[in-house]
Motif scaffolding. Sequence first.
Motif, PDB file in Angstrom:
ATOM      1  N   LEU A 497       0.831  -1.200   0.000  1.00 55.17           N
ATOM      2  CA  LEU A 497       0.000   0.000   0.000  1.00 55.17           C
ATOM      3  C   LEU A 497       0.867   1.253   0.000  1.00 55.17           C
ATOM      4  N   ARG A 500       2.558   1.754  -3.545  1.00 50.18           N
ATOM      5  CA  ARG A 500       1.670   2.286  -4.578  1.00 50.18           C
ATOM      6  C   ARG A 500       1.284   3.736  -4.281  1.00 50.18           C
ATOM      7  N   ARG A 501       1.096   4.074  -3.004  1.00 56.41           N
ATOM      8  CA  ARG A 501       0.776   5.472  -2.664  1.00 56.41           C
ATOM      9  C   ARG A 501       1.921   6.402  -3.042  1.00 56.41           C
ATOM     10  N   TYR A 505      -1.038   6.342  -6.383  1.00 57.63           N
ATOM     11  CA  TYR A 505      -2.233   5.500  -6.382  1.00 57.63           C
ATOM     12  C   TYR A 505      -2.975   5.677  -5.060  1.00 57.63           C
ATOM     13  N   GLU A 506      -4.304   5.588  -5.117  1.00 58.21           N
ATOM     14  CA  GLU A 506      -5.130   5.729  -3.917  1.00 58.21           C
ATOM     15  C   GLU A 506      -6.023   4.506  -3.766  1.00 58.21           C
ATOM     16  N   LEU A 507      -6.202   4.088  -2.527  1.00 56.69           N
ATOM     17  CA  LEU A 507      -7.065   2.949  -2.213  1.00 56.69           C
ATOM     18  C   LEU A 507      -8.528   3.350  -2.361  1.00 56.69           C
ATOM     19  N   MET A 525      -6.519  -0.240  -5.950  1.00 52.68           N
ATOM     20  CA  MET A 525      -5.961   1.109  -5.939  1.00 52.68           C
ATOM     21  C   MET A 525      -5.987   1.682  -7.358  1.00 52.68           C
ATOM     22  N   ARG A 541     -13.392   7.465  -2.855  1.00 51.93           N
ATOM     23  CA  ARG A 541     -12.668   7.709  -1.602  1.00 51.93           C
ATOM     24  C   ARG A 541     -13.622   8.166  -0.497  1.00 51.93           C
TER      25      ARG A 541
END
Length: 631
Positions: A497, A500-501, A505-507, A525, A541
């Motif tokens: 996580l 990727r952030r 990238y966002e969950l 993501m 989100r």
Amino acid sequence: MRRRHLIALRGSREETAAAALAALARRPAGGDDLWVGPDHTPGRAVRKLLGRAYDAVVLDLHDGLDADVLGQAHGFVRAGGALILRLPPHDGPPGPLPLDARLAAHPFTAADVGDRFRLHFERALARAERSPAGALGPVDHAVTGSPDQAAAVAELTERLRVPTPSLTTLVADRGRGKSSALGLALRGLADAALRVIVTAEDPGSAAEVFRFATGAPEPPTDGALRFVPPMALATGDDPADVIVVDEAAQLPVPVLQQLVRRHPEARVAFATTARGYEGTGRGFMLRFLAWLETDPRPRRHLTLETPIRWAPDDPVERFVFDALLLDARPAPVAADADGRPCDVDHALLDRDGLVRDERDLADVFGLLVHAHYRTTPEDLHRILDAPNLALHALRTRDSGRVVAVNLVATEGALPPALREDVARGRHRLRAHALADALVAHCGQTEAGALTMLRSVRIATHPDLRRRRLASTLIRAVERASEVDLFGTVFGATAELLAFRRSLGYELVRVSASRGARTGEPAALMLRPRSAAAHALLAHLRADLARDLPHQLALLEADGELLLDPDLASALGHGLPPVAPLDEAARDAAVAAYLGSPRTFESAASAVTSFVHAHLGALDALADPRQAALLR
């Protein structure tokens, strides 16, 4: 011990069936044979037969090749027996075979599926050591051990007998006698009055251990030596002096970790397959064995090299390893000790060229096998031939070897009618993991119109870690692609996580169930590029900020293993402030939940709010059980 035979028969389905029967009839006596194909045992049922042995296995390949089934089937054949391949003629009609259709994702059809894997398979078959159809002779039913198995049994027995907590791992290729070694070691403890528990994915998977330990045909569930399911062992209070885990790589790593923590005073032995159809041995080696280094108990790693079920340098095993690239490894590279970034160039690999260049193909598949526990032989077929997939790579400038690879899938761009069918549950998208999740599970029907690129697998060279190869490759893929959004779905860990952030990238979604292999919830993501994708991300989100507490509660309630606190914290990192739904949006979300495949975790806060707003109406229900159920 006799060598096994590889026999290839070509012709129509009827002709190869007759030729196979004639070949088997030439043996001195009738044999115990397994026929696999649409007219016999279906390929999907072969996995349930693992652990059994046959004098011959006859594979019908007229409809196409399932690489996983080939990898499974070869291990059934006894020494002196035969793997018989029934193949269409060389001059058969061109075009895809029926099994190839499973690789076609919208908007592609079976006609778009490549034939590169078939070319690779035929090349491996042409150089294989094959036997004529009349070569079959007696089969060895008696199995004798090897010197390295005897040494492993002696060491296992000693380590399990000594009353000091310890951890032992036993890893080998198929046919080397791992399960029998565990059983023989347990037989050597019969006089020690120990509480011994054996566990595996299911009781049948542990049958070989018990057969050699006690001679019993079925694993006992009580007594001093008994079978306990892995989850019960990881979460329960069964006392044990000795714990044996067979085919440990078939179990999720969090289950194995919890099992180790739960029994700190036990002597624990793990056995698993290093290379094979399972596609999980590497994950066991990379993740679990590295984690075991943190346990204070003494550790010992054992391996078995010599086969006991067939002769060394077996032609059938050599062919299967060649055809399925089971021994593929990352390319040899020289790594600088100072950790400087590598001089590399990005390339979109031409798959027609890749299948002709066996070095590049082995480099690519070796990276994927090494890095991902889920990579199976059938993935080689998919990587080469699925029309919606592409391979991006980084090559070293000095040697041209592939040191990083990113397998990506083109998704989305769904027409309106298809989007509506998916949203209403009338159609389930195949190989569109992002679009399917956004439309069917998150209730965002119009999201299916966006063009998407999904990162399916990414792997970097194990000797070049911390060189920013993964981030370099991801950025290169993004620069080369014109889409509305980029996305990925993976078994969530705090490290992945965060990685990727760091790339933007966002969950947006967390599954309410854990992966059967990873033991972790799936994380989706996204990284938006277009205005429509940015608006979608903001909406998702906001939904996640409202729903994540419910989702985490579901994971805790439904799973017997507690979620890692670091992961729970990482899932909620950076979410926007919770904005309550207005009544109209709430009711629309509830209606979508009721009338579509939208999952409960993606509408949990809306459904909960709706029920709380109508508690008075529950009292009017004639059946109090219905009221209790809704509450």
